[in-house]
Design an enzyme around this catalytic site. Structure first.
Site, PDB file in Angstrom:
ATOM      1  N   TYR A 229       0.829  -1.211   0.000  1.00 56.58           N
ATOM      2  CA  TYR A 229       0.000   0.000   0.000  1.00 56.58           C
ATOM      3  C   TYR A 229       0.859   1.255   0.000  1.00 56.58           C
ATOM      4  CZ  TYR A 229      -4.102  -2.915   1.054  1.00 56.58           C
ATOM      5  OH  TYR A 229      -5.119  -3.848   1.012  1.00 56.58           O
TER       6      TYR A 229
ATOM      7  N   LEU B  16     -18.014  -1.033   0.438  1.00 59.39           N
ATOM      8  CA  LEU B  16     -18.829   0.120   0.042  1.00 59.39           C
ATOM      9  C   LEU B  16     -18.809   0.345  -1.469  1.00 59.39           C
ATOM     10  CD1 LEU B  16     -17.859   2.596   2.903  1.00 59.39           C
ATOM     11  CD2 LEU B  16     -20.095   1.534   2.553  1.00 59.39           C
TER      12      LEU B  16
END
Length: 326
Positions: A64, A235
């Protein structure tokens, strides 16, 4: 504590909850630029918002932002050392960017797992990870070699528990037979926008089931073995909760309207409706929230207490599918 023989709760790792904060958005950029005070402030705001709504598990990966997400979070821990006692840290390894040694690839060799875990510990500035996940299945992975790497990290006190990500039942079963401790988690993409995990079972033996993904038995295997299911991108990048996206299909746009209607009905945010739908599934799924926006993180709070009716759950499922069940 005998970590080698201690099996976590079959539904939740002790100390964690139904929501996880994904830390992919922290750090500098995907080129690995320098971490600034602005990046640290952004991460701190996200961390505090997460803690306000009861989140204790923070999800990382060595890739990341080219490691700067872990580096940034590590700075937060350095500035507030007592924080480490209140949270759980999870990271992932096994994806390698293209470099002088080779192309972009997966690497679950024993040496790489150990080296990656130790590098994550250095960036985070901690002595151990609570959970280490194998990020993607490597076609060249050898279970015994992985088992030896896990044993080495556990014996050194560097990792408490191990799990996987993006693996199906057969791969987990194959890996587990070589391990001397149970896998504790499997992180998979699951959301109203990613429904094959449901459709593979609900449309079995029907022409609608055209998915080539080998989902059959994966959810059931995880539940049977006490492997915690974690959903990444739950989401769906906000497609159903207010984000304006040119990529939203007519079906997704219709589902977003239904989500907003239910949000008014239940007097909660659209984000909480989307997550409550996922958490309503009996598999006991944890949702990994990927936002660093404090307002959006806080908007997820009601998902853990909201119980959608069976009828409303199916309304959302059928709307997101865009077609009736068989």
């Amino acid at each position: 504590m005998n970590m080698q023989n201690t099996l976590p709760s079959p539904s939740l790792l002790p100390g964690s909850g139904r929501l996880i904060l994904g830390c992919m958005g922290m750090g500098s950029d995907w080129q690995g630029g320098a971490v600034t005070e602005s990046h640290i402030a952004q991460a701190h705001a996200a961390l505090e918002a997460a803690r306000e709504i009861g989140i204790t598990l923070f999800d990382h990966a060595d890739i990341y932002k080219r490691g700067t997400a872990e580096q940034c979070f590590g700075e937060l821990l350095r500035r507030q050392p007592s924080l480490r006692d209140d949270i759980l840290l999870q990271s992932k390894c096994g994806i390698r960017f293209a470099d002088d040694a080779g192309p972009a690839r997966y690497d679950l060799s024993g040496a790489y797992i150990v080296a990656a875990a130790e590098a994550s510990l250095r960036r985070l500035g901690v002595e151990h990870l609570d959970i280490l996940l194998l990020h993607r299945p490597d076609p060249l992975m050898e279970p015994q070699e992985i088992a030896e790497a896990f044993s080495r990290l556990r014996s050194a006190g560097k990792v408490r528990f191990f799990g996987v990500s993006n693996m199906q039942a057969g791969q987990m079963r194959w890996l587990q037979q070589a391990l001397d401790a149970p896998l504790v988690a499997n992180q998979l993409e699951m959301s109203l926008a990613k429904l094959d995990w449901l459709d593979h079972d609900s449309t079995f033996n029907d022409p609608q089931n055209t998915s080539a993904l080998p989902w059959a038995g994966t959810l059931q295997y995880c539940q049977q073995q006490g492997i915690q299911l974690q959903a990444w991108s739950p989401l769906a990048q906000g497609i159903f909760s207010g984000a304006k996206s040119d990529r939203a299909s007519p079906t997704q746009q219709a589902t977003a309207k239904l989500v907003l209607s239910m949000a008014e009905q239940y007097a909660v945010s659209a984000e909480s409706i989307v997550l409550a739908w996922l958490l309503r599934h009996p598999a006991g799924i944890q949702a990994v929230i990927g936002s660093t926006r404090p307002d959006r993180i806080r908007a997820c709070a009601a998902a853990t207490t909201l119980q959608l009716s069976r009828d409303d759950w199916y309304r959302l499922y059928l709307s997101a599918r865009g077609q009736a069940l068989p």
